[in-house]
Design an enzyme around this catalytic site. Structure first.
Site, PDB file in Angstrom:
ATOM      1  N   ASP A  69       0.698  -1.247   0.030  1.00 22.53           N
ATOM      2  CA  ASP A  69       0.066  -0.196  -0.077  1.00 22.53           C
ATOM      3  C   ASP A  69       0.924   1.412  -0.045  1.00 22.53           C
ATOM      4  OD1 ASP A  69      -1.509  -2.162   0.419  1.00 22.53           O
ATOM      5  OD2 ASP A  69      -2.487  -1.090   2.311  1.00 22.53           O
ATOM      6  N   PHE A 104       1.949  -0.380   9.951  1.00 21.33           N
ATOM      7  CA  PHE A 104       1.118  -0.675   8.676  1.00 21.33           C
ATOM      8  C   PHE A 104       0.752   0.863   8.475  1.00 21.33           C
ATOM      9  CE2 PHE A 104       0.180  -5.066   8.289  1.00 21.33           C
ATOM     10  CZ  PHE A 104       1.184  -5.591   9.108  1.00 21.33           C
ATOM     11  N   ASP A 141      -5.122   2.072   9.275  1.00 15.57           N
ATOM     12  CA  ASP A 141      -4.776   2.969   8.009  1.00 15.57           C
ATOM     13  C   ASP A 141      -5.486   4.185   8.298  1.00 15.57           C
ATOM     14  OD1 ASP A 141      -4.214   0.547   7.268  1.00 15.57           O
ATOM     15  OD2 ASP A 141      -6.326  -0.044   6.040  1.00 15.57           O
TER      16      ASP A 141
END
Length: 496
Positions: free
Chosen positions: A39, A98, A168
């Site tokens: 990502d 992340f 996220d």
């Protein structure tokens, strides 16, 4: 102070990068410096330069403990690698840093917000990944994790919100100088929801509202949210897991979703009015946008699909690339995408043909290459005798090809890479229903070594695909079952 874990990653990536030949990479798509990329993260403008971070495992071409890779660009096409920005080196993120985002603080520093992952073993013996939101502050090269991390954890979740699927964060700065962010979360019904948080300074965050709930309509968990105003509407981009197809929409399972609607700033809730896929090809996920200095909304995504990662062998020194950055607009309740206009400065060696009759397979002098920009319009030769099928074939030689085919009586466009050289039984085809019928089809096809992005009818739909065919296969041909007529303009694309 740089940790030993981050120092080792930086030393490794610098030494290993030299082992990858420049000609074995895309020219104007950002690929991982070495190892694994997924990502896009922290897509932002800082001190007049575009910064793009990414999920990164430098030590192999497979996923592993996530770091943040880092690259910068002035034009979104020529990228320069900077040292890795984050490594899993703290108690709250020891199992991975992340996805997240970046903004510029009022004092001029660059603020990153990311999801820290910590594995824990439950009473039932199962290992689960607890996810929290964390901060790091830096100068565009080096970043220091905030001493108050994590800034959002399970105590900041609404009732029923999962601490396992909580990730996220996408931040933005409001006009009044305060900050907001949206975060993906799994609700009590097992479905996705997007949570809204606010902060006066970027460091002290509080839960504000459930911006929108999935209610098991579009897949399950919603990952990688992005939320912004565009052309008088509000747009929410998410990447749902485990979607069911609906007609010609949402065929990728773990795919992409665009919701267009209105934002009630009194209740801080979003009301959807239209939904669509972001990308109709095979390889696109985890879209993230930035507002450019000139006001354009620009989007980039991971040009890969989780179910098709086997397209590259494990021995390859790198795996993963980003899509071409795309300018977004909303017209008639639909998201449109176009290649960033900066790409036009790369165009060279123009070759153009008009009113070319196509019946069977043909080739045209000067139309070939693997780094090209093709503009193509296909029309019926005769109204009473429409062609049955038109195909564009590229990355082609006697053995290999990737094809794009259109059947006007169905108005269906298909991408097919099964003859691209893949040795894995992965996803090779996707189809989309072209809106407006099949009387005339307008395509813009961007090729860059190992990928193709097809913009249909001025960006009304886009299909992205990766193919790792040997670069010597650079043929381009055209095929019609019946009689078709086309206009075509081709440019070579060069970064120098």
């Amino acid at each position: 102070m740089t940790s030993q874990t981050l120092r080792e990653a930086r030393k490794y990536e610098e030494a290993s990068e030299s082992m990858i030949r420049r000609e074995d990479r895309p020219v104007f798509h950002l690929s991982t410096r070495v190892g694994w990329m997924n990502d896009p993260n922290g897509f932002s403008v800082y001190n007049g330069t575009y910064h793009l971070f990414y999920q990164y495992h430098p030590y192999s071409s497979h996923t592993g403990p996530m770091h943040w890779g880092h690259a910068v660009s002035r034009d979104l096409l020529r990228w320069e690698y900077l040292p890795a920005a984050l490594a899993p080196d703290s108690f709250y993120d020891r199992d991975g840093c992340f996805s997240g985002s970046g903004v510029t603080l009022a004092d001029g520093r660059h603020l990153l917000m990311y999801t820290g992952v910590l594995r824990e073993r439950g009473a039932d013996g199962a290992v689960r990944e607890v996810q929290t939101q964390c901060l790091a502050v830096g100068d565009g090269t080096d970043y220091e994790k905030y001493e108050g991390n994590p800034v959002l954890d399970e105590k900041d979740l609404p009732e029923g919100g999962s601490r396992i699927d909580f990730r996220d964060p996408k931040m933005w700065r409001r006009e009044d100088g305060s900050y907001s962010c949206v975060v993906g979360n799994r609700s009590a019904d097992g479905s996705g929801q997007i949570l809204l948080y606010t902060s006066p300074d970027g460091f002290r965050w509080k839960f504000r509202s459930v911006l929108i709930s999935n209610r098991n309509r579009f897949g399950t968990m919603w990952e990688c949210p992005d939320f912004f105003e565009l052309d008088g509407k509000w747009v929410l981009l998410v990447s749902p897991q485990d979607m069911l197809p609906e007609g010609f929409e949402y065929h990728n399972g773990n795919g992409t979703l665009c919701l267009i609607g209105s934002y009630d700033q009194e209740t801080d809730t979003f009301k959807e009015e239209q939904d669509q896929s972001i990308d109709y090809g095979i390889d696109f996920y985890a879209a993230q946008t930035v507002e450019a200095p000139d006001g354009r909304r620009i989007m980039v995504g991971w040009m890969q699909n989780w179910d098709a990662c086997g397209i590259r062998t494990p021995e390859e020194p790198w795996f993963g690339q980003m899509s071409l950055p795309r300018e977004l607009s909303v017209r008639d309740g639909r998201l449109y995408q176009k290649p960033v206009r900066e790409l036009e400065a790369m165009r060279k060696n123009r070759v153009a043909y008009e009113n070319v009759p196509v019946s069977g397979e043909i080739r045209l002098d000067g139309i070939q290459g693997r780094r090209v920009d093709l503009e193509l319009t296909v029309r019926l030769q005769e109204e009473e005798r429409p062609y049955q099928k038109f195909a564009l074939r590229f990355a082609q030689d006697a053995r290999y090809r990737t094809s794009l085919s259109f059947r006007p009586h169905e108005s269906v466009l298909k991408i097919d890479r099964k003859f691209s050289g893949s040795r894995r039984a992965i996803v090779h085809q996707r189809r989309c229903l072209v809106r407006g019928g099949g009387r005339e089809l307008k395509l813009r096809v961007i090729l860059d070594s190992f990928s193709a992005e097809i913009f249909v009818n001025d960006g009304e739909q886009v299909l992205s695909v990766t193919m790792y065919t040997d670069l010597s296969a650079d043929g381009i041909s055209f095929f019609a079952d019946g009689q078709a007529v086309m206009d075509i303009t081709k440019y070579d694309l060069a970064a120098e």
